[in-house]
Write a protein that holds these residues in place. Structure first.
Motif, PDB file in Angstrom:
ATOM      1  N   ASP A 214       0.912  -1.205  -0.049  1.00 28.87           N
ATOM      2  CA  ASP A 214       0.050   0.023  -0.070  1.00 28.87           C
ATOM      3  C   ASP A 214       0.732   1.172   0.012  1.00 28.87           C
TER       4      ASP A 214
ATOM      5  N   ASP B 190       4.145  -8.467   1.516  1.00 27.48           N
ATOM      6  CA  ASP B 190       2.603  -7.770   1.453  1.00 27.48           C
ATOM      7  C   ASP B 190       1.598  -8.623   1.533  1.00 27.48           C
ATOM      8  N   GLY B 191       0.745  -8.321   2.646  1.00 23.52           N
ATOM      9  CA  GLY B 191      -0.407  -9.478   2.577  1.00 23.52           C
ATOM     10  C   GLY B 191      -1.365  -9.243   3.902  1.00 23.52           C
ATOM     11  N   TYR B 192      -1.816 -10.177   4.355  1.00 30.16           N
ATOM     12  CA  TYR B 192      -2.720 -10.469   5.445  1.00 30.16           C
ATOM     13  C   TYR B 192      -2.105 -11.268   6.372  1.00 30.16           C
TER      14      TYR B 192
ATOM     15  N   ARG C 109      -4.135  -6.100   7.587  1.00 35.18           N
ATOM     16  CA  ARG C 109      -3.497  -6.081   6.436  1.00 35.18           C
ATOM     17  C   ARG C 109      -2.102  -5.404   6.779  1.00 35.18           C
TER      18      ARG C 109
ATOM     19  N   LEU D  82      -0.589 -10.741  -0.835  1.00 34.18           N
ATOM     20  CA  LEU D  82      -1.743 -10.039  -1.369  1.00 34.18           C
ATOM     21  C   LEU D  82      -2.115 -10.844  -2.583  1.00 34.18           C
TER      22      LEU D  82
ATOM     23  N   THR E 228      -5.311 -13.231  -2.319  1.00 38.56           N
ATOM     24  CA  THR E 228      -6.264 -12.694  -1.532  1.00 38.56           C
ATOM     25  C   THR E 228      -7.229 -11.640  -2.471  1.00 38.56           C
TER      26      THR E 228
END
Lengths: 418, 418
Positions: free
Chosen positions: A271, B60-62, B103, B120, B123
């Motif tokens: 982001d 980058d992700g969850y 996140r 990311l 998802t």
């Protein structure tokens, strides 16, 4: 989101070629010879005179006529009159003719008439037999052929010979050549100035105390050391924030002052990957933003205000590899290197390597020579996020895409680092 | 004449050992990290904190609970409530529990409760289904195991681990480690100052016009480049005359100001070999004046006023080789290198070499790798008087004494240069 996910992938070679199309010829500068070590010559260096420029004696001994000593042995020496002493740095005054010799030192000019020099160790000086000033005699105890211990004029270098072509890096041997031909000053390519930015709000300056969730900026120092090893002048900049306006302003201001800007981080799908946002709105030309390689797939580059901006992936391992593959050849080319791209050599894999990859993989490797064979293994833990094993790498192992891994003793291509 | 002819010969290894007995420990200095590149650390560097010092997301992700996504597939995704966004450089405020996700960006701290991070790319963010502020939902389309994409605390470096031992040379990887642990300044060994004298009345300064029988002083520049490559600071001195009083005065004055003095020339059997005369009368201690090697048999060394004086043979090739065998290890040791002596590796001879030798021969060589094998050949004309081929040498080939030569494809020992 298009720039993040809908990227067009190109090969390492295509990416490098796009970068090289944007390089400008380096400027030159004139520096004292001692300051030119490791720099690259901005012009061809030709021999301005032959070397040697006189018939040079290679030993301490006696310059004689070979015909006079044909029969000379320890038991039956030839006895010659010594007509002159010739230290190095002087010029012979007399001609050597049959029956005479000149005592001569290493590096001194061989007198006319003499056609060989006999080493001091194969002679005996005799006491004077008469009262003449130059009448000391010498016993020659060995026969040597015509030409012995004489380097003829131009025997080492012919006049006008090309000795050091443009782009040659000045090492000890080149320094000796430049000194020989009187280059007290040398025109070399200017070192390219390379600005280094890391990106990310998590970065602390090296002198700051550690904070929860934050780390010190180590990529900038790693890249600066890589820049200097490649022949550039590194300028470490304050790390960039996550605000695209600030980043745009900082980069624009810096591009005007340097030859190349390198950033690390901010090029992926996160982001806050601020360079992706910048490339979506800036006035420059994006050259590529996805390369078929692991690590560092999102490596990007742009031409902006007539300067190159190379944006490396932020993980330490990916930054290191991206620098070696793209930045080092650029810096070497800007420093005048005529063959700046890394050349692959073959080595034997020293361990099994089990990871396959959708893209060619560039693994940090450590080489050693065993019984005449070059062997290589990955340097410690090879994950792009791992910084601590970078110090052990002396090459990149290039593993082709696909497959399910590589076996010990398979031959692989490697790119040596330095 | 005794010193000229009645010399005691010792091996290269014995000579080196005599030199090493006279080395003093180097002084240290504190320099900014950027100035420490290529220098050697004057102390051990330990990890002052673990790396990472928090559970670090690698993508980058969850961040989620692995148990919640065990069944997740693209057709049957797990849907979780997103309770927080965690950019890098921030600290999570909330705990992830079953049914929720955070996140998270690459390099950010994984929140308590989460035991894996899903990229990311696996998802889909869903539009809000209710009016709560943190109620955005995410579809997880893939099952990942516990621990995925999380580097645990100390996963890369344990606290107090020895990372860089005393004497380590600072390259890119070391610079990254030093920055990580906050070394804005680094204590390194001071560069040894090395004075360089050539001898001989035939020598012109580099800026002087050529004269009959005289040559420009090229050895001093060659040796200066070698000194700098070895990690020393070279000081080129005015060439020495053939007058022993002047030479004695110049050397004495210089010894007081530097860590090592190197001379080239003046050590052989010639009438003007002034260092031989000096060693016959000076107040220092002669360490050796004949070494079992070709070229450079008359290489000499002395301890004088507590400083080392290394006197190389004057031919360019002999000076080059003598420097690599003796001066480079000394300078490396004085710069803090823990293993300063050259290490031999095996290579395949690429040509026949027909010269035998009474002493071990050190031939300037050029290597290349062919199909995973290291091959070597002599660099151009290998006569000690030949300067022009020095630039092509990247190793010394060590050929043992005796024999009548060596055949192509025989294995030989080489000492790489740099």
């Amino acid at each position: 989101m298009k720039l993040k996910f809908g990227r067009k992938v190109i090969s390492v070679e295509e990416a490098r070629s796009l970068l090289f199309q944007c390089i400008k010829h380096g400027e030159t500068e004139r520096v004292p010879l001692s300051a030119a070590f490791n720099r690259r010559l901005a012009g061809d260096i030709y021999a301005e005179h032959p070397v040697p420029h006189f018939r040079r004696s290679g030993v301490d001994g006696y310059a004689v006529c070979a015909a006079d000593i044909k029969q000379a042995t320890p038991e039956n020496p030839s006895i010659l009159h010594v007509i002159e002493h010739i230290p190095s740095g002087t010029v012979p005054k007399l001609m050597v003719f049959s029956g005479t010799a000149a005592r001569i030192m290493t590096g001194a000019p061989v007198p006319d008439g003499a056609d060989c020099v006999v080493m001091l160790e194969m002679t005996d000086a005799l006491p004077s037999l008469d009262v003449g000033i130059s009448s000391t005699q010498v016993c020659i105890k060995k026969n040597v052929p015509v030409g012995s211990n004489i380097t003829p004029i131009a025997g080492e270098v012919a006049e006008k010979e090309l000795l050091l072509p443009l782009g040659t890096q000045v090492g000890p041997g080149e320094a000796a050549i430049l000194a020989t031909f009187g280059y007290a000053y040398v025109t070399v390519f200017r070192k390219p100035r390379v600005a280094i930015f890391s990106t990310g709000s998590e970065l602390l300056n090296v002198e700051e105390a550690l904070q929860p969730g934050r780390i010190r900026n180590s990529n900038s120092y790693m890249l600066a050391a890589q820049v200097e090893a490649a022949g550039g002048e590194a300028v470490i900049m304050q790390a960039l924030s996550d605000h695209v306006d600030e980043v745009e302003a900082a980069l624009l201001e810096t591009l005007a002052k340097v030859d190349l800007v390198i950033t690390s981080g901010g090029v992926s799908v996160g982001d806050y990957d601020v360079l992706v946002d910048l490339f979506g709105r800036f006035t420059g030309k994006l050259l590529f933003n996805k390369v078929a390689m692991r690590p560092g797939t999102p490596t990007s580059a742009a031409l902006w205000e007539n300067k190159l901006l190379l944006s490396l992936s932020g993980n330490p391992g990916a930054s290191f590899v991206g620098f070696e593959l793209f930045a080092k050849p650029l810096i070497k080319a800007m420093s005048g290197c005529p063959s700046p791209c890394p050349e692959a050599i073959t080595a034997y894999l020293d361990v099994d390597y089990e990871k396959g990859s959708a893209f060619p993989r560039y693994v940090r490797g450590t080489t050693h020579v065993e019984n005449g064979c070059l062997r290589v293994k990955p340097s410690g833990i090879d994950k792009s996020s791992i910084m601590v094993s970078i110090k052990d790498a002396d090459c990149l192992i290039q593993l082709p895409a696909g497959g399910s891994g590589f076996a010990r003793d398979e031959r692989v291509l490697i790119y040596p680092i330095n």
